[in-house]
Design a protein around this motif. Structure first.
Motif, PDB file in Angstrom:
ATOM      1  N   ILE A 232       0.885  -1.179  -0.091  1.00  0.00           N
ATOM      2  CA  ILE A 232       0.027  -0.028  -0.068  1.00  0.00           C
ATOM      3  C   ILE A 232       0.762   1.123  -0.157  1.00  0.00           C
ATOM      4  N   ILE A 233       0.523   2.215  -1.052  1.00  0.00           N
ATOM      5  CA  ILE A 233       1.349   3.361  -1.178  1.00  0.00           C
ATOM      6  C   ILE A 233       0.341   4.469  -1.215  1.00  0.00           C
ATOM      7  N   THR A 234       0.587   5.505  -0.541  1.00  0.00           N
ATOM      8  CA  THR A 234      -0.243   6.755  -0.370  1.00  0.00           C
ATOM      9  C   THR A 234       0.524   8.270  -0.996  1.00  0.00           C
ATOM     10  N   VAL A 235      -0.175   8.934  -1.567  1.00  0.00           N
ATOM     11  CA  VAL A 235       0.406  10.410  -1.965  1.00  0.00           C
ATOM     12  C   VAL A 235      -0.466  11.382  -1.107  1.00  0.00           C
ATOM     13  N   GLU A 236      -0.022  12.131  -0.343  1.00  0.00           N
ATOM     14  CA  GLU A 236      -0.883  12.942   0.728  1.00  0.00           C
ATOM     15  C   GLU A 236      -0.368  14.198   0.804  1.00  0.00           C
ATOM     16  N   ASP A 237      -1.000  15.229   0.988  1.00  0.00           N
ATOM     17  CA  ASP A 237      -0.838  16.667   1.385  1.00  0.00           C
ATOM     18  C   ASP A 237      -1.574  17.289   2.342  1.00  0.00           C
ATOM     19  N   PRO A 238      -0.923  17.265   3.820  1.00  0.00           N
ATOM     20  CA  PRO A 238       0.213  16.823   3.944  1.00  0.00           C
ATOM     21  C   PRO A 238      -0.043  14.967   4.637  1.00  0.00           C
ATOM     22  N   VAL A 239       0.941  14.467   5.025  1.00  0.00           N
ATOM     23  CA  VAL A 239       0.812  13.007   5.500  1.00  0.00           C
ATOM     24  C   VAL A 239      -0.013  13.297   7.201  1.00  0.00           C
ATOM     25  N   GLU A 240      -1.186  13.159   7.254  1.00  0.00           N
ATOM     26  CA  GLU A 240      -1.706  13.394   8.719  1.00  0.00           C
ATOM     27  C   GLU A 240      -1.374  12.528   9.573  1.00  0.00           C
ATOM     28  N   GLN A 241      -1.519  11.273   9.528  1.00  0.00           N
ATOM     29  CA  GLN A 241      -1.235  10.089  10.228  1.00  0.00           C
ATOM     30  C   GLN A 241      -0.281   9.121   9.716  1.00  0.00           C
TER      31      GLN A 241
ATOM     32  N   ARG B 288       5.683   2.561 -10.312  1.00  0.00           N
ATOM     33  CA  ARG B 288       6.911   1.729 -10.486  1.00  0.00           C
ATOM     34  C   ARG B 288       7.327   1.092  -9.315  1.00  0.00           C
ATOM     35  N   GLN B 289       6.520   1.091  -8.399  1.00  0.00           N
ATOM     36  CA  GLN B 289       6.825   0.750  -6.895  1.00  0.00           C
ATOM     37  C   GLN B 289       5.962  -0.600  -6.766  1.00  0.00           C
ATOM     38  N   ASP B 290       5.348  -1.175  -7.507  1.00  0.00           N
ATOM     39  CA  ASP B 290       4.618  -2.420  -7.718  1.00  0.00           C
ATOM     40  C   ASP B 290       3.462  -2.457  -6.561  1.00  0.00           C
ATOM     41  N   PRO B 291       2.659  -1.341  -6.517  1.00  0.00           N
ATOM     42  CA  PRO B 291       1.472  -1.219  -5.453  1.00  0.00           C
ATOM     43  C   PRO B 291       0.363  -1.968  -5.617  1.00  0.00           C
ATOM     44  N   ASP B 292      -0.118  -2.533  -4.507  1.00  0.00           N
ATOM     45  CA  ASP B 292      -1.609  -3.324  -4.848  1.00  0.00           C
ATOM     46  C   ASP B 292      -2.695  -2.220  -4.583  1.00  0.00           C
ATOM     47  N   VAL B 293      -2.335  -1.385  -3.405  1.00  0.00           N
ATOM     48  CA  VAL B 293      -3.334  -0.167  -3.278  1.00  0.00           C
ATOM     49  C   VAL B 293      -2.717   1.123  -3.261  1.00  0.00           C
TER      50      VAL B 293
ATOM     51  N   THR C 125       4.109  16.782  -7.268  1.00  0.00           N
ATOM     52  CA  THR C 125       2.704  17.047  -6.987  1.00  0.00           C
ATOM     53  C   THR C 125       2.097  15.723  -7.025  1.00  0.00           C
ATOM     54  N   PHE C 126       0.479  15.517  -6.857  1.00  0.00           N
ATOM     55  CA  PHE C 126      -0.164  14.353  -6.918  1.00  0.00           C
ATOM     56  C   PHE C 126       0.080  13.274  -8.157  1.00  0.00           C
ATOM     57  N   ALA C 127       0.127  14.305  -9.182  1.00  0.00           N
ATOM     58  CA  ALA C 127       0.263  13.706 -10.549  1.00  0.00           C
ATOM     59  C   ALA C 127       1.563  12.933 -10.616  1.00  0.00           C
ATOM     60  N   SER C 128       2.722  13.593 -10.414  1.00  0.00           N
ATOM     61  CA  SER C 128       4.128  13.360 -10.563  1.00  0.00           C
ATOM     62  C   SER C 128       4.300  12.202  -9.673  1.00  0.00           C
ATOM     63  N   GLY C 129       3.720  12.306  -8.399  1.00  0.00           N
ATOM     64  CA  GLY C 129       4.022  11.274  -7.326  1.00  0.00           C
ATOM     65  C   GLY C 129       3.274  10.086  -7.651  1.00  0.00           C
ATOM     66  N   LEU C 130       2.122  10.066  -8.167  1.00  0.00           N
ATOM     67  CA  LEU C 130       1.635   8.867  -8.713  1.00  0.00           C
ATOM     68  C   LEU C 130       2.041   8.208  -9.985  1.00  0.00           C
TER      69      LEU C 130
END
Length: 562
Positions: A343-352, A379-384, A369-374
């Motif tokens: 599981i990988i997240t892209v957040e602004d900001p990381v709250e928890q 390429r990190q082989d995420p499931d979620v 940004t959200f787009a560039s981070g996504l």
């Protein structure tokens, strides 16, 4: 005297660091040779003599003893004591065109430039040893206490706190009253579980307000003359530029309070009567709540659990700011967090922060940004994948493509109800067939205040309220409707905490056909209701009848279904 000894004297007696001293020793002086070699040939009796000789070659004045009583307290009004101590600077004298500033490092041009902008005058450096300046700072700020009339009385009357301020920011007895006031406000905000602090300037006064359980309350009206000092103090805490008052700024204040890690997001904007500050408080020591603890119905939890078991698709959570969207997403991630899922997240900001989940902090200043981070995390082989918010077409497009290539995507979007998320995606430019094939479901939610169990009393439902609730008199009498009263347990508010009211739109085949036809949100909502969706208003009515919240909260947070 050896060169190393001269360097040590400068290091101990000034705020210059080793790098600055090293650079200084490479500077040629008028007499020829290197400055360090020149100083090492002299025989000095004290550090004052070293500094005096150094100042001659730098072309700045030196003062051995500081006449503290001659320093006007008005010069320090807009400079927090922590700022003065950190940089060993203190305004000394003022002329119509110049501010003379005591400093132990005349090479720190950034601080001198800040003061030049703050006073809007030329700044002239006057050098003294660090110890002398620090002593003068303590005495001048202590002297300024007397001129802030009535502040101590205001604090003692308005803020009867049980614990000392030192638990917050380690403020000592020599701290300025404004610093104590700001610390007290922060302490009280945390104590009363406020989510936001508003510092609002007006023409003749200023107001401090707290948002508690979603409602703003007036807390304190500081004297107008303290406005600049309070604003500057908070901006220094948030590492903002105190000299810049024309542009909005964002900052962060990390605090440690009674063992709790409090993270404050600070925002300042210029208004007609000064800078307006808003601080969002986030308790990082809070345990992340599971979905079962957020007040959702058993039917919702069952349907949401089925969606979270899917291997690909998009699940959206929608609602206004402060409606608990992030909490629901974190609860969903906790439910899915297992050793066999990446599981990988892209957040602004990381709250928890969640152990076992890769969380990326958006930073638009460096192009993250959200787009560039996504793009990177694919390429990190995420499931979620969890996206903090879908704000534009680029982010929406990547989210849809990610879901179509075998990823489960969770995100938030700003709409009024669940059906409104689909027209919003269409408005961003997403193709209807992509939305219909990728979207699994949309959760819309609001937060309503929970009745205080210590003082709530049964309520006789009126005829107009029966119409609002959509029940008969007999049904209302069999229900558990209560109203708020107020007691010491809830600070006379009648409520303690908040819970969720929600609706869950599952994309059936019929709903997908409406999306392909570019139908409006109202048509989509009617179809979902006909297939059994419980609306926000209906979920709120259920909680009123159960005695969890009140009719007033229902009316304030939900709308009548068309």
């Amino acid at each position: 005297m050896a060169l190393e000894t001269v360097g040590n004297i400068l290091l101990k007696s000034t705020s210059m660091n080793e790098s600055e001293i090293s650079t200084l020793f490479q500077t040629d002086v008028v007499e020829g040779g290197k400055l360090g070699e020149h100083l090492s040939k002299k025989n000095y009796a004290s550090p004052d003599e070293v500094l005096n000789e150094l100042c001659k070659h730098l072309g700045v004045d030196f003062i051995k003893d500081i006449p503290v009583n001659d320093i006007p307290v008005d010069l320090i009004r807009n400079i927090p004591i922590n700022y003065a101590k950190s940089y060993s600077i203190l305004p000394y004298k003022e002329t119509p065109s110049t501010i003379i500033v005591l400093t132990s490092n005349p090479l720190n041009y950034k601080i001198l430039d800040d003061l030049r902008a703050l006073f809007d005058k030329n700044v002239q450096a006057l050098v003294a040893t660090t110890s002398k300046i620090q002593d003068a700072i303590n005495k001048v700020y202590e002297k300024s206490t007397a001129s802030l009339q009535g502040l101590d009385e205001i604090e003692s009357e308005e803020y009867d706190l049980d614990e000392p301020i030192i638990d917050l920011l380690e403020a000592g007895d020599d701290e300025a009253p404004v610093i104590k006031l700001v610390n007290t406000l922060l302490f009280r905000a945390v104590k009363e579980k406020a989510s936001d602090i508003h510092i609002e300037p007006y023409e003749k006064d200023m107001v401090v307000r707290f948002r508690i359980d979603g409602v703003l309350y007036d807390i304190f009206k500081p004297p107008k003359k303290l406005q600049n000092a309070i604003t500057s103090r908070i901006k220094v805490m948030g590492n903002l530029n105190i000299a810049e008052k024309r542009l909005p700024q964002d900052g962060r204040i990390p605090l440690k309070l009674a063992g709790k890690d409090i993270d404050i997001r600070l925002n300042s904007v210029p208004t007609a009567f000064g800078e307006r500050l808003v601080m969002r408080l986030q308790d990082r020591s809070n345990v992340i709540l599971e979905l079962e603890q957020l007040g959702f119905s058993e039917e919702f939890l069952r349907k949401m659990g089925d969606l979270l078991e899917k291997t690909y698709g998009i699940i959206l959570v929608t609602g206004p700011t402060g409606s608990g969207k992030s909490t629901t997403l974190y609860g969903s991630l906790m439910k899915m967090n297992s050793i066999d899922r990446n599981i990988i997240t892209v957040e602004d900001p990381v709250e928890q922060r969640i152990h076992g989940i890769g969380q990326i902090q958006v930073n638009s200043k460096i192009g993250l940004t959200f787009a560039s981070g996504l793009r990177s995390i694919l390429r990190q082989d995420p499931d979620v994948i969890m996206i903090g918010e879908i704000r534009d077409y680029e982010t929406a497009e990547i989210a849809i493509n990610s879901s179509l290539t075998g990823h489960l995507v969770l995100s938030t979007i700003h709409t009024n109800d669940s059906a409104g998320a689909i027209p919003r995606l269409l408005d961003m430019g997403c193709e209807p067939f992509l939305i219909a094939s990728s979207l699994l479901g949309v959760v819309a939610q609001r937060l309503v205040r929970v009745l205080c169990p210590h003082c709530k009393v049964p309520h006789e439902v009126t005829d107009s309220e029966l119409v609002t609730l959509g029940v008969t008199r007999e049904q209302a009498q069999r229900a558990n409707v209560h109203k708020a009263v107020g007691c010491t347990q809830c600070n006379q508010k009648g409520y303690i905490g908040r819970t969720t009211v929600c609706e869950l739109l599952i994309l059936s085949e019929e709903v997908r056909q409406l999306i392909l036809q570019r139908s409006d949100g109202g048509s989509i909502k009617k179809m979902a209701i006909s297939q059994g969706m419980k609306t926000l208003r209906e979920d709120g009515i259920r909680k009123v009848l159960m005695g969890i919240t009140t009719i007033e909260e229902l009316l304030a947070n939900t709308q009548v279904d068309d």
